[in-house]
Enzyme design. Structure first.
Site, PDB file in Angstrom:
ATOM      1  N   ASP A 187      -9.246 -16.370 -16.616  1.00  0.00           N
ATOM      2  CA  ASP A 187     -10.068 -16.875 -15.523  1.00  0.00           C
ATOM      3  C   ASP A 187     -11.146 -17.822 -16.047  1.00  0.00           C
ATOM      4  OD1 ASP A 187     -10.847 -16.591 -12.627  1.00  0.00           O
ATOM      5  OD2 ASP A 187     -12.702 -15.870 -13.546  1.00  0.00           O
ATOM      6  N   ASP A 189      -4.804 -10.558 -15.635  1.00  0.00           N
ATOM      7  CA  ASP A 189      -5.943 -11.465 -15.551  1.00  0.00           C
ATOM      8  C   ASP A 189      -6.983 -11.056 -16.590  1.00  0.00           C
ATOM      9  OD1 ASP A 189      -7.283 -13.636 -14.184  1.00  0.00           O
ATOM     10  OD2 ASP A 189      -6.285 -12.949 -12.371  1.00  0.00           O
ATOM     11  N   HIS A 221      -4.275 -17.173  -5.182  1.00  0.00           N
ATOM     12  CA  HIS A 221      -5.222 -16.355  -4.434  1.00  0.00           C
ATOM     13  C   HIS A 221      -6.488 -17.108  -4.043  1.00  0.00           C
ATOM     14  CE1 HIS A 221      -6.428 -16.324  -8.596  1.00  0.00           C
ATOM     15  NE2 HIS A 221      -7.616 -15.895  -8.252  1.00  0.00           N
ATOM     16  N   ASP A 222      -6.721 -18.281  -4.636  1.00  0.00           N
ATOM     17  CA  ASP A 222      -7.920 -19.071  -4.347  1.00  0.00           C
ATOM     18  C   ASP A 222      -7.645 -20.278  -3.459  1.00  0.00           C
ATOM     19  OD1 ASP A 222      -9.774 -17.546  -5.733  1.00  0.00           O
ATOM     20  OD2 ASP A 222      -9.459 -18.609  -7.625  1.00  0.00           O
ATOM     21  N   GLU A 252      -7.185 -20.850 -16.732  1.00  0.00           N
ATOM     22  CA  GLU A 252      -7.666 -21.546 -15.540  1.00  0.00           C
ATOM     23  C   GLU A 252      -8.784 -22.477 -15.983  1.00  0.00           C
ATOM     24  OE1 GLU A 252      -9.420 -20.542 -11.089  1.00  0.00           O
ATOM     25  OE2 GLU A 252     -10.140 -19.421 -12.832  1.00  0.00           O
ATOM     26  N   ASP A 306      -4.018   3.914   2.560  1.00  0.00           N
ATOM     27  CA  ASP A 306      -5.460   3.741   2.743  1.00  0.00           C
ATOM     28  C   ASP A 306      -5.836   2.327   3.164  1.00  0.00           C
ATOM     29  OD1 ASP A 306      -5.015   2.347   0.411  1.00  0.00           O
ATOM     30  OD2 ASP A 306      -6.532   3.397  -0.791  1.00  0.00           O
ATOM     31  N   ASP A 341      -1.873  -1.233  -3.930  1.00  0.00           N
ATOM     32  CA  ASP A 341      -2.150  -0.479  -5.147  1.00  0.00           C
ATOM     33  C   ASP A 341      -1.020  -0.641  -6.157  1.00  0.00           C
ATOM     34  OD1 ASP A 341      -0.123   1.426  -4.192  1.00  0.00           O
ATOM     35  OD2 ASP A 341      -1.698   2.165  -2.857  1.00  0.00           O
ATOM     36  N   ASP A 346       0.844  -1.192   0.000  1.00  0.00           N
ATOM     37  CA  ASP A 346       0.000   0.000   0.000  1.00  0.00           C
ATOM     38  C   ASP A 346       0.883   1.248   0.000  1.00  0.00           C
ATOM     39  OD1 ASP A 346      -1.828   2.013   0.470  1.00  0.00           O
ATOM     40  OD2 ASP A 346      -2.167   1.466   2.574  1.00  0.00           O
TER      41      ASP A 346
END
Length: 567
Positions: free
Chosen positions: A201, A100, A332-333, A258, A27, A31, A23
């Site tokens: 994806d 992605d 990430h999954d 994927e 915030d 990013d 970050d």
């Protein structure tokens, strides 16, 4: 295997989950400028390609996989100038960027869908999959990946639209040639900016089975399995060939699809380079080895024999069919690799190195998920309120309300398999918020073990997982046999050790990985026992290959030997 050595075959991919990486503006959300700040870190590790999870404008119902504008950067991550700067500086440092591509579905906030739901006569209505009610009910019994039906009723048009995932993620109608053209234009927009590839994806879901037949009911659920009628549909290869011909073949890029619920026999159709579709796919066969009564959220442990069989089958079959493998333990999954396949307690460092060794010496392109290179673990939040993931929240309520599981058993499953395990902020140092953000709070809580496990600590220890991964990547770059050698599983029946050979013309790589929490003796295969050998990498002892060909392996030990098999 005498296939051309494309640049991505010798590459290693580093996956960045933008919200959780770094970050830059305080915030509490990662990013694009935060990623730019850390390019030197990724370069130091040795990776070649950075895969960014979705960075597009999104309502974030599913953390960016619900896209409202494919040509706009999400404001929480920055703007297009920030992306252009990231891409420019990455290229300047010799790093490539892969984005992605999420085109099975959009957000329900996308202008196409907004127009689609206004009227059946609207030209955008056919951009999505709409069906009339059947006897006043849903068109079929398909169940959504996130719970409930895959169908959502819209009174204005007296129809249901299909959403294989959240109801805010309506599926696109790929039967419509205008949809395919729109997707191709989106791809060209980013490729013309200079990006180096796409991770696509759930790309194998874009063609649905004609007639939308009911799916089989699983475990007495109300809803059927939508994969029955959505995975690897009859026109998916036609669509990908068209995409390749019209777009992909015009650029020197890499693609990975994927492809959930796709076995190796089906996968070869996607990656056989003579078919001109995709370069590689992510399969899930090894991810399903610990599935049980409650599917992904079961608490069983995988069996090594099954892991050997699955990974070996993919190594051999993909190579035999002119294809290329993707290699991964986590993303990430999925849960953190060292927690799921290794030992995140006493043997965390050793098992993380061992898992890296097993994967990186196989044939294919390795994917390193952010934090894997320092051995980040699953988190252990004590209450469901600390979780953010849509899938996790749905599972919690189903386990408690439908299956009547205890709070303890429910949370145990979530501790093991929640997608939030991988999405906690990157642990850079032992300061506030693990150095991820200066904010008082972060979008997802930092793992409580960040003071012990972080980049600063890893880089201060010459024996850390970070430097071990750095060496693994260097070996892939230096030794062509890691790219081109054929694969042979060894000692198939050994219940503790996963060993295999990568065989070249004059040399062989012998890879030995101990999955046991105890010391184990390993006997080198007779045909290699008296050959000249060199230890390339080890996570424990130096070369202890004795004259009898016996090697004593510590718990979770890994060894890679380069053996000369001809003068």
């Amino acid at each position: 295997m005498n296939e051309p050595i494309n640049w991505w075959k010798k590459s290693v991919v580093y996956q960045v989950y933008p919200k959780s990486f770094n970050d830059s503006d305080g915030d509490g959300i990662g990013d694009l400028n935060g990623i730019t700040e850390k390019l030197d870190y990724i370069k130091e590790l040795g990776a070649d390609i950075i895969w960014l999870n979705p960075i597009y404008d999104s309502p974030h119902v599913d953390n960016g996989y619900d896209i409202a504008n494919y040509r706009k950067i999400d404001s929480s991550l920055g703007n297009m100038s920030d992306f252009d700067r990231l891409l420019h500086l990455a290229h300047k440092k010799g790093l490539k960027i892969m984005l992605d591509l999420v085109v099975n579905h959009t957000s329900d906030q996308h202008p196409w869908f907004k127009k689609s739901e206004e009227s059946k006569e609207n030209s955008y209505h056919d951009y999505y999959i709409w069906k009339d009610p059947v006897d006043g009910h849903e068109p079929n019994n398909w169940g959504s990946s996130f719970g409930g039906s895959t169908w959502e009723y819209v009174e204005a048009v007296d129809q249901y639209y299909l959403h294989l995932f959240a109801k805010q993620q309506p599926d696109l109608n790929w039967e419509n040639s205008n949809v395919r053209k729109e997707v191709h234009d989106i791809m060209r927009f980013w490729l013309d900016k200079g990006i180096d590839g796409f991770r696509m994806d759930v790309i194998n879901l874009i063609s649905k089975k004609p007639g939308f037949p009911d799916g089989p009911i699983v475990q007495n659920k109300k809803f059927g399995d939508y994969y029955y009628g959505a995975a690897n549909g009859p026109k998916v290869h036609e669509y990908l060939k068209e995409m390749n011909q019209d777009v992909l073949s015009k650029y020197d890029i890499v693609t990975v699809g994927e492809t959930p619920h796709t076995n190796v026999e089906e996968a070869v159709k996607y990656v056989d380079n003579r078919r001109h579709e995709l370069d590689m796919v992510f399969h899930f066969d090894h991810m399903h080895l610990d599935y049980g009564k409650y599917g992904k959220f079961s608490t069983k442990r995988f069996k090594l024999a099954d892991l050997k069989a699955v990974l070996s089958k993919w190594q051999i079959e993909i190579s035999n069919h002119h294809g290329w493998n993707s290699l991964y333990w986590s993303n990430h999954d999925q849960a953190r690799a060292v927690s799921r396949f290794g030992d995140d307690g006493e043997h965390r460092v050793a098992s993380a190195k061992m898992l890296g060794t097993l994967l990186h010496m196989m044939q294919g392109t390795p994917y390193v998920y952010e934090g894997e290179e320092i051995g980040m673990t699953n988190l252990h939040n004590t209450q469901i309120a600390d979780y953010n993931d849509l899938e996790t929240l749905d599972v919690y309520h189903r386990f408690r309300n439908d299956y009547h599981l205890s709070e303890e058993d429910t949370m145990k499953a979530i501790h093991m398999k929640s997608r939030d395990n991988a999405r906690t902020p990157m642990q850079w140092d032992d300061s506030n918020n693990a150095g991820f953000s200066t904010s008082n709070s972060t979008w997802l809580k930092v793992n409580s073990n960040f003071k012990k496990i972080n980049v600063k600590q890893s880089k201060s220890d010459s024996n850390s997982i970070f430097y071990y991964y750095q060496k693994l990547i260097k070996l892939r770059h230096e030794y062509q046999i890691v790219t081109t050698g054929s694969y042979q599983l060894l000692d198939k029946e050994n219940s503790d050790i996963f060993s295999y050979a990568r065989v070249g013309d004059n040399t062989t790589l012998l890879v030995i990985c101990n999955f046991a929490k105890k010391k184990v003796d390993y006997l080198v295969p007779l045909e290699l026992r008296h050959m000249q050998h060199e230890l390339l990498i080890s996570n424990g002892k130096k070369d202890d290959w004795n004259v009898a060909g016996n090697i004593n392996l510590e718990p979770y030990a890994a060894r890679v030997y380069l053996i000369k098999t001809a003068n």
